[in-house]
Write an enzyme that holds these catalytic residues in place. Structure first.
Site, PDB file in Angstrom:
ATOM      1  N   LYS A   1      30.219  46.935  38.747  1.00 36.36           N
ATOM      2  CA  LYS A   1      29.598  46.467  37.509  1.00 36.36           C
ATOM      3  C   LYS A   1      28.535  45.413  37.822  1.00 36.36           C
ATOM      4  CE  LYS A   1      30.805  44.289  33.128  1.00 36.36           C
ATOM      5  NZ  LYS A   1      31.861  43.894  32.198  1.00 36.36           N
TER       6      LYS A   1
ATOM      7  N   GLY B   1      35.555  45.595  33.414  1.00 36.74           N
ATOM      8  CA  GLY B   1      35.772  46.345  34.661  1.00 36.74           C
ATOM      9  C   GLY B   1      37.008  47.222  34.609  1.00 36.74           C
ATOM     10  N   ARG B   2      38.118  46.662  34.129  1.00 36.45           N
ATOM     11  CA  ARG B   2      39.380  47.418  34.127  1.00 36.45           C
ATOM     12  C   ARG B   2      39.433  48.458  33.012  1.00 36.45           C
ATOM     13  NH1 ARG B   2      39.645  42.128  33.341  1.00 36.45           N
ATOM     14  NH2 ARG B   2      40.545  41.202  31.478  1.00 36.45           N
TER      15      ARG B   2
ATOM     16  N   LYS C   1      37.454  33.732  45.317  1.00 37.37           N
ATOM     17  CA  LYS C   1      36.193  34.324  45.816  1.00 37.37           C
ATOM     18  C   LYS C   1      35.299  33.232  46.390  1.00 37.37           C
ATOM     19  CE  LYS C   1      35.596  38.026  42.391  1.00 37.37           C
ATOM     20  NZ  LYS C   1      34.734  38.502  41.313  1.00 37.37           N
TER      21      LYS C   1
HETATM   22  O1  F6P Z   1      38.558  41.058  40.666  1.00 32.64           O
HETATM   23  C1  F6P Z   1      37.776  40.743  39.571  1.00 32.64           C
HETATM   24  C2  F6P Z   1      36.884  41.803  39.162  1.00 32.64           C
HETATM   25  O2  F6P Z   1      35.880  41.175  38.468  1.00 32.64           O
HETATM   26  C3  F6P Z   1      37.532  42.899  38.315  1.00 32.64           C
HETATM   27  O3  F6P Z   1      37.699  42.542  37.001  1.00 32.64           O
HETATM   28  C4  F6P Z   1      36.550  44.000  38.508  1.00 32.64           C
HETATM   29  O4  F6P Z   1      37.041  45.214  38.058  1.00 32.64           O
HETATM   30  C5  F6P Z   1      36.361  43.920  39.996  1.00 32.64           C
HETATM   31  O5  F6P Z   1      36.328  42.517  40.259  1.00 32.64           O
HETATM   32  C6  F6P Z   1      35.142  44.597  40.546  1.00 32.64           C
HETATM   33  O6  F6P Z   1      33.970  44.078  40.014  1.00 32.64           O
HETATM   34  P1  F6P Z   1      32.607  44.860  40.129  1.00 32.64           P
HETATM   35  O7  F6P Z   1      32.757  46.145  39.426  1.00 32.64           O
HETATM   36  O8  F6P Z   1      31.586  43.965  39.512  1.00 32.64           O
HETATM   37  O9  F6P Z   1      32.328  45.083  41.595  1.00 32.64           O
END
Ligand code: F6P
Length: 567
Positions: free
Chosen positions: A216, A277-278, A522
């Site tokens: 995302k 994301g989820r 992170k």
């Molecule tokens: O771990 C946190 C998070 O933001 C999740 O909510 C998300 O699905 C995942 O990291 C991956 O994020 P991205 O799709 O931005 O790489």
């Protein structure tokens, strides 16, 4: 509209909460065994079958510590917390994700009717269907062989590079719908551990491999590290930077970062900040699903989820499956002190289902501050865990049956299997039903003793072992019985759990749609990435000691070889 969530800090002071507390006290050591003995119609009273929108799904929630008053009291609490208004506000595209100031509209992604869904007064439906058509057409090109690799070969293997929601959702569905696969093989690489990517790449031919870089944000370190390594692997093998255009596509909301990575706009599929994301498998993040099962079945997956959305939005609480499941969860977390909840899918292809729902649930409701900024004085999201049955039975079911903690279980099972092994399915289903029955009935010490005596054991030995072989029983479970785990059902089942989590988030007054809790680790990882090279000043003694020892083990420098370690 008055925001009932302003009442959040006083949740436990509300009349509805107090009524539930009194009810819980009145139930005392409620015995499900007795309830079943006294209520011959208990299954009929506490089960719901949904047969709308192409769904056929039964929820049996009779094996719970509930009587006729429990659900109405829980529904009264949900109403007091504004559940009906919150549902409407989500479907209306309001910015209910208040800490990120975003709408929450994954439901719009699976509505194929072209009705309006507004975000800030703009109908987003046309853009949703345009992007969906584009990524489904792309998937069909790859599947049909019209899309070729740089050297003219067709694509046999797809590797989805993503993590969290950009991995778990599509991976879960691809695995769940394995019997429907008729496209290229689809692999998933999420971990930044090179062992994950390395093991997958070792098996693949670069000329026939397509990477879907799903992120995302397009900044996630794990995904970007894997993407850069994949890029090098392609260029080294195919000898030409231009090969990337035929072997990598991106799924993201960050067009600029995708362009800087070197992927052209025509090879990028977008989505929107109002897709968490989820909750993103329904968007272009689902392209790897479409590559595996094709357009028609992908649309069935969406239709199944939409049928559940319609059920959730329009069915009165007392017959509403996500509401019932969500409120039963609240009942155990808050009134019976259940800290965890297990999901037991009796279907091998649901092997990633629990991992996906674990993220949906724990990243959504693992919060201790309410939407208006107060700290909660009650428990929120439980630990979600589980493995497919019958494997779990031979691993951790011991704890469910005889451990001291109360752990509610969701059993998921289908009436039909896609495989022609009837005897296997008969044993599978018998085991599923046997577990919920055993959890309910248990076995008293007297019954255990009588069994041992009948088997010829001495009285002394039977006395000695009676308590070890007693099962307390009275352990709650729900059973979701579906016709078969087809695309429509997988869509509906996934949406069912999403909405269950939503219901609980509303009751607890938390924002189910942010995930600030993953940020700190992170940031520290970025800093420690540098510290690993030597400078540990400013780190705590444990972290610094670990780094020194790691460097000593690797022989990074002589100075660290005498690192002080604990005994
Ligand atoms: O771990 C946190 C998070 O933001 C999740 O909510 C998300 O699905 C995942 O990291 C991956 O994020 P991205 O799709 O931005 O790489």
């Amino acid at each position: 509209m008055a925001d009932t969530l302003l009442l959040a800090p006083s949740l436990t002071q509300s009349a509805e909460w107090q009524a539930l507390r009194d009810h819980r006290k009145a139930l005392g050591n409620f015995s499900m065994r007795h309830a079943f003995a006294n209520e011959p119609d208990r299954f009929a009273r506490y089960s719901r079958r949904v047969q709308d929108g192409g769904l056929d799904m039964l929820l049996d929630y009779s094996k719970h510590r509930i009587d006729a008053r429990t659900l109405p009291l829980l529904i009264a609490l949900a109403n007091e917390r504004g559940l009906p208004e919150r549902i409407e506000r989500m479907f209306a595209g309001e910015r209910i994700n208040e800490t990120e100031d975003r709408a929450v509209l994954h439901v719009a992604l699976r509505d194929l009717s072209n009705r309006r869904y507004e975000v800030d007064g703009v109908d987003v439906a046309p853009e949703i269907s345009e992007v969906r058509e584009r990524f489904l057409a792309f998937a069909e090109h790859v599947r049909g062989g019209a899309w070729r690799g740089h050297t003219g070969e067709s694509i046999t293997d797809v590797v989805n590079l993503g993590i969290g929601g950009s991995d778990l959702g599509p991976q879960m569905v691809v695995e769940a719908l394995k019997p429907y696969h008729d496209g290229p093989r689809v692999h998933f690489v999420s971990n930044v551990d090179g062992a994950h990517l390395g093991a997958v790449l070792r098996e693949l031919d670069p000329q026939r491999t397509l990477f879907v870089i799903a992120s995302k944000t397009f900044t996630t370190i794990e995904t970007m590290t894997n993407a850069h390594t994949a890029r090098r692997w392609l260029i080294d093998a195919l000898g030409d930077e231009a090969a990337i255009a035929r072997h990598a596509v991106a799924v993201s909301t960050n067009a600029q970062a995708v362009a800087s990575f070197g992927i052209a706009p025509e090879n990028m599929f977008g989505f929107w900040d109002w897709v968490g994301g989820r909750y993103s498998l329904w968007s272009s993040v689902g392209v790897s699903i479409a590559l595996a099962i094709g357009r028609t079945r992908f649309l069935e997956l969406l239709a199944g989820a939409h049928a559940m959305d319609t059920h959730f939005r329009s069915t009165p609480c007392e017959r509403n499956l996500p509401v019932i499941l969500g409120l039963l969860g609240v009942w155990y977390v808050n009134f019976w002190d259940a800290a965890s909840h297990t999901i037991a899918p009796y279907y091998q292809h649901l092997s990633r289902f629990v991992a996906h729902i674990q993220q949906v649930d724990m990243e959504s409701n693992g919060k201790r501050v309410t939407l208006d900024g107060a700290k909660v004085d009650y428990a929120t999201g439980p630990v979600i865990w589980g493995e497919p049955g019958t494997n779990g039975q031979h691993a951790y079911f011991q704890l469910l049956h005889q451990g001291p903690a109360l752990i509610p279980v969701d059993f998921l099972v289908a009436a039909e299997s896609p495989y022609p092994y009837d005897e296997h399915h008969r044993i599978l289903v018998a085991n599923c039903f046997a577990q919920s029955s055993a959890l309910l009935h248990g076995k008293t010490a007297d019954e255990a003793r009588a069994d041992m005596l009948a088997a010829g054991m001495s009285e002394d030995e039977a006395d000695r072992l009676a308590l070890h072989r007693e099962f307390p029983g009275n352990r709650p479970s729900s059973t979701l019985l579906v016709h078969r785990f087809d695309p429509r059902t997988i869509g509906a089942l996934t949406a069912l759990y999403e909405h269950k989590v939503f219901v609980q988030g509303v009751v607890w007054g938390v924002n189910s749609f942010d995930q600030w809790g993953v940020e700190l680790g992170k940031k520290i990882a970025t800093r420690l990435g540098h510290a690993l090279d030597g400078d540990t000043s400013g780190e705590d003694a444990s972290t610094a000691g670990l780094i020194r020892t790691l460097r000593a083990m690797r022989g990074d420098d002589a100075a660290t070889s005498d690192a002080q370690v604990g005994g």
